[in-house]
Design a protein around this motif. Structure first.
Motif, PDB file in Angstrom:
ATOM      1  N   GLU A  46      14.410  17.874  47.644  1.00  0.00           N
ATOM      2  CA  GLU A  46      13.696  16.768  48.536  1.00  0.00           C
ATOM      3  C   GLU A  46      13.594  15.379  47.693  1.00  0.00           C
ATOM      4  N   PRO A  47      13.752  14.481  48.398  1.00  0.00           N
ATOM      5  CA  PRO A  47      13.856  14.109  49.853  1.00  0.00           C
ATOM      6  C   PRO A  47      15.334  14.059  50.036  1.00  0.00           C
TER       7      PRO A  47
ATOM      8  N   ASP B  41       9.049  21.869  51.942  1.00  0.00           N
ATOM      9  CA  ASP B  41      10.210  22.243  53.004  1.00  0.00           C
ATOM     10  C   ASP B  41      10.637  23.654  52.593  1.00  0.00           C
TER      11      ASP B  41
ATOM     12  N   GLN C  95      19.070  14.650  51.353  1.00  0.00           N
ATOM     13  CA  GLN C  95      19.787  15.517  52.558  1.00  0.00           C
ATOM     14  C   GLN C  95      21.452  15.573  52.329  1.00  0.00           C
TER      15      GLN C  95
ATOM     16  N   LYS D 189       5.967  17.213  44.988  1.00  0.00           N
ATOM     17  CA  LYS D 189       6.703  16.083  45.165  1.00  0.00           C
ATOM     18  C   LYS D 189       6.364  14.887  44.138  1.00  0.00           C
TER      19      LYS D 189
END
Length: 869
Positions: free
Chosen positions: A693-694, A538, A696, A553
């Motif tokens: 990540e992940p 991202d 938010q 990841k």
């Protein structure tokens, strides 16, 4: 595989041979008499620390002009001290007005990443030109005896005009480095300059000429290569594209802007790839590796060099007199100006952002000072010049350099921004000819790493499934410095005129009579002939992109699972991997039939379809030209990894890349054992300068208005959150509750996470917090797993105790959280609760509260013998 990448990189000029001789360790005063292909690799830089290092003497394509120098002399003789000091100060547009420009004789302004006129993300070209006009007219006002020197406005257009909606965004530098095409950089510079000129601006903080040596660095994608040869070949060409060609009538025309080579020096060589860290290596490494881009940029006439945040041998670059003055200006002959970087002078011991005479004495000419109270710096510099702490010779030298650049760039003759030929021209922004250059760059940047059974290129007349979270996501494919600083918070609507990877594929397939199926999760009702999966990193930018290892990841297997699911159904899988650096993706490569590194291609996703599909006659449309300009890791911990290293053992070496028809012997059996190392990390970062990540960030108001943090400031009914600076730019978040009702800030995730392993390892939630105003009512630290599943700890008294103090670190053992259903009248087995974590960190109150937080993480073992709050 083609293995001649370094040898066929460039033909160099006779002047550049002098520089390349210096890179190879030769005496720069003994030029070669031949004009031939020259190769310089990273393995030529080992040296004894005691060896005398000679920096090259360079000859700029923009020669000293007696008429220009006489004009500078005249201006200097007539300027007051106040006018001179004003030229040294560069505030940010959010904190400066036209009246300030006039009163403080401000010589330059900047807009940071994501900063726009009126703080309006969707500011029009007219808005940009109007603001530029207001600054210009204020600067040239000659009332009260003022000289009236035009102000200059700089912007970060690092891969196109990223701050302006509708601009052409080119592949980031890492992709361009794979193109093996220096001339293409000149075209990109030209197109970028034209679009900058359409806003009325004069100055680009580009190109970045860093040689990234540790891919953990979050700015790796801003580097063309790990090898100085490519950086040397590209830097001068990019400068020519932006500024025009020195010594010709194509220099600083209405289609050109001032270029900046940055960040001087060694920004790509810090320890562990940590942004703003200590550059590694002795002076010969500094010259032969990190100097390469500056040599060709200066030869091509670059007018500005930006100082780096980094330090070398313990001295910060903004205060490094030997490198800024003795080497850059005196030895190499750079006669342009040196600008600072985002309060970089404040990192010098004994300095603050508003008081740092040391930096000017070291060789800085313009202070970049984005603080709201920048006028204090002006006042301090003025006082220091009056007392002699700043000698007038140094002040005059800095102002002389600034005036020289402004005169050379024609600012005294160009007139107001709105009067210039390209200003406000909507047809220039995202012009078809610019997008075509970008599309070519995308085509040439792709690197084919795997092509089992020559799956690629694909026939057009097929049923093609396109899936993955990057398939129809222009923001993701563009990366950082795209509309916003970090490249986050954008939708496809923020890129008018752009083409997503999916849209490019769909256009090709449908035109040929085939069929495309777009699916978020890889599901389909009609079995496709082939699946194209678009996934990867991202968006991120400086600081917030730093990572600890090269695993892709490690705790999120969703992309890997998607690839395996499609293959298990007998569907050939093509992976298009979006990334700003080479990453350990052995699992994903094993689960793919073809694997293409597409890097960060920018707005012209059609260029990918141009290459991966055959033409209408079934023949190769465009072959795959890209070759790795960075070595690809075999293991997650394998960094630094650079061509020429001892025991060099990459998965794919520098220069690797398949063409169509090459035999691929890779197979599906790459080692996947490295993932255990990445998964066994003792620290799970949730927020480290940005949400990791992940996770938010979001805020939830009393009206149940849930607002994700998609920009630097967002507001809900009962609270707001904004990105603020703690130690670095926007590395913390300030949250303010207004007392109108319950409000919550949370780090959230879409899919429930399993924290059992952390609970059993005596882990703790650890975060840094500063209480700006104490809570007025009860405030909870919440750990949630859904609407009816949460566990709260009363944090009120602790926060009250922190009020008025500096930053505090809070450690909350996970075992301290009470039964998960306490607030909802339900109970849940402890193990089931810890397998369903959706919000590991959130703060909730219904009163007023003002806090700033940073560095949120779960740390194994940190909860042992620690009392509960």
């Amino acid at each position: 595989m083609k293995d001649d990448f370094p040898q066929r990189l460039l033909r160099v000029s006779a002047a550049s041979l002098l520089v390349l001789a210096a890179l190879a360790g030769c005496d720069s005063r003994a030029p070669s008499t031949t004009d031939s292909t020259t190769t310089v690799s990273a393995d030529t830089v080992t040296t004894q620390a005691t060896e005398k290092v000679e920096w090259p003497v360079l000859n700029s394509a923009i020669k000293k002009d007696p008429a220009v120098e006489a004009r500078v002399d005249d201006l200097l003789a007539r300027m007051t001290l106040e006018e001179k000091i004003g030229q040294l100060v560069q505030p940010e547009i959010r904190h400066v007005t036209p009246e300030d420009i006039k009163q403080y004789h401000v010589g330059s302004v900047l807009n940071g990443g994501g900063s726009t006129p009126g703080a309006n993300k969707y500011a029009s070209l007219e808005d940009w030109v109007k603001l530029a006009d207001s600054f210009y007219y204020a600067s040239v006002d000659k009332s009260d005896g003022r000289i009236g020197i035009p102000v200059i406005w700089g912007t970060d257009a690092v891969h196109g005009l990223g701050n302006v909606i509708g601009a052409t965004l080119f592949p980031h530098n890492i992709g361009l480095g794979a193109t093996n095409n220096p001339e293409l950089l000149k075209q990109i510079g030209w197109a970028t300059a034209r679009e900058i000129a359409a806003t009325g601006l004069d100055w680009d903080f580009s190109p970045t000429v860093a040689v990234a040596r540790d891919d953990r660095w979050g700015r790796t994608y801003e580097s063309w290569s790990e090898d100085p040869q490519i950086v040397h070949a590209f830097a001068g060409k990019m400068v020519e594209g932006l500024q025009g060609t020195g010594g010709s009538d194509r220099l600083f025309t209405h289609e050109h802007v001032i270029a900046t080579a940055k960040h001087f020096i060694g920004d790509g060589g810090t320890l562990n790839g940590v942004d703003r860290g200590e550059t590694q290596g002795d002076e010969k490494v500094l010259r032969d590796i990190h100097g390469a881009g500056y040599f060709s940029a200066i030869e091509s006439g670059v007018q500005v060099v930006m100082a780096s945040f980094t330090s070398w041998e313990g001295t910060r670059m903004h205060g490094h007199k030997y490198l800024l003055t003795d080497v850059l200006k005196d030895r190499m002959g750079f006669d342009g100006l040196v600008v600072g970087d985002w309060s970089g002078h404040s990192f010098i011991p004994g300095c603050t952002a508003l008081n740092c005479p040391q930096s000017l004495m070291a060789g800085l000419d313009i202070y970049m000072v984005p603080e709201p109270d920048w006028k204090e710096l002006y006042k301090n510099l003025l006082a220091q010049a009056k007392t002699g702490e700043l000698p007038m010779a140094r002040v005059d030298d800095a102002v002389r350099r600034i005036l020289r650049v402004k005169i050379r760039a024609g600012l005294f003759e160009k007139g107001a921004p709105s009067t210039r030929p390209l200003a406000g021209k909507k047809d220039v922004l995202g012009a078809p000819e610019h997008r075509e250059v970008a599309r070519q760059a995308v085509r040439e940047s792709l690197v084919l790493l795997k092509n089992k059974n020559n799956l690629l290129p694909l026939a057009r007349q097929q049923t093609v499934l396109v899936t993955g979270d990057g398939a129809d996501n222009i923001g993701k494919q563009s990366g950082g410095w795209s509309v916003s600083w970090q490249g986050t918070g954008n939708t496809n609507a923020d890129f008018p005129g752009a083409t997503s990877i999916y849209a490019g594929i769909n256009a090709v397939v449908e035109q040929a009579g085939g069929k495309t199926l777009l699916s978020d999760d890889g599901s389909f009702s009609e079995k496709p002939d082939v699946a194209i999966v678009v996934f990867g990193e991202d968006p991120y930018a400086e600081m917030q992109g730093d990572v600890g290892n090269m695993a892709y990841k490690p705790r999120d297997t969703s992309d890997w699972e998607l690839l395996k699911k499609l293959r298990s159904q007998g569907i050939p899988v093509v992976s298009l991997f979006i990334s700003g650096r080479p990453l350990w993706v052995n699992r994903e490569i094993n689960a793919s039939d073809a694997f293409v590194a597409v890097w960060l291609p920018g707005t012209e996703g059609q260029g990918i379809a141009d290459v991966i599909f055959r033409n209408a006659q079934g023949e190769i449309n465009y072959d795959v030209k890209g070759r790795l300009s960075f070595s690809w890791p075999k293991r997650p911990e394998q960094t630094p990894l650079n061509r020429g290293d001892a025991n060099y053992d990459p998965l794919f070496p520098y220069g690797y890349g398949l063409s169509y028809g090459d035999k691929d012997t890779l197979g599906d059996n790459l080692s996947e054992e490295g993932i255990q190392l990445a998964e066994a990390l003792d620290v799970l970062d949730l927020f480290n300068r940005r949400p990791i990540e992940p996770w938010q960030l979001e805020i939830i108001g009393y009206q149940n208005d849930r607002v994700p943090m998609a920009s630097s400031t967002v507001t809900a009914s009962s609270l707001k959150i904004q990105a603020v600076d703690r130690n670095e730019q926007e590395d913390a978040r300030r949250v303010q509750w207004n007392g109108s009702g319950p409000g919550q800030v949370a780090l959230s995730v879409g899919d429930r996470q399993d924290f059992i392993g952390y609970v059993k390892s005596d882990s703790a939630l650890v975060f840094d917090i500063k209480v700006n105003a104490a809570p007025t009512v009860t405030t909870y630290l919440r750990l949630g797993c859904g609407s009816y599943c949460a566990s709260d700890i009363d944090l009120t008294e602790k926060l009250k105790g922190f009020a008025g103090q500096d930053w505090q670190t809070v450690t909350v053992p996970l075992h301290c959280y009470p039964n998960s259903g306490a607030n909802f009248g339900v109970t849940q087995p402890p193990e089931e609760f810890w397998t369903q974590v959706l919000q590991p960190f959130s703060l909730l109150t219904s009163g007023t509260l003002d806090v700033t937080f940073a560095q949120v993480r779960v740390v194994k073992g940190a909860g042992k013998d620690v009392a509960c709050p």
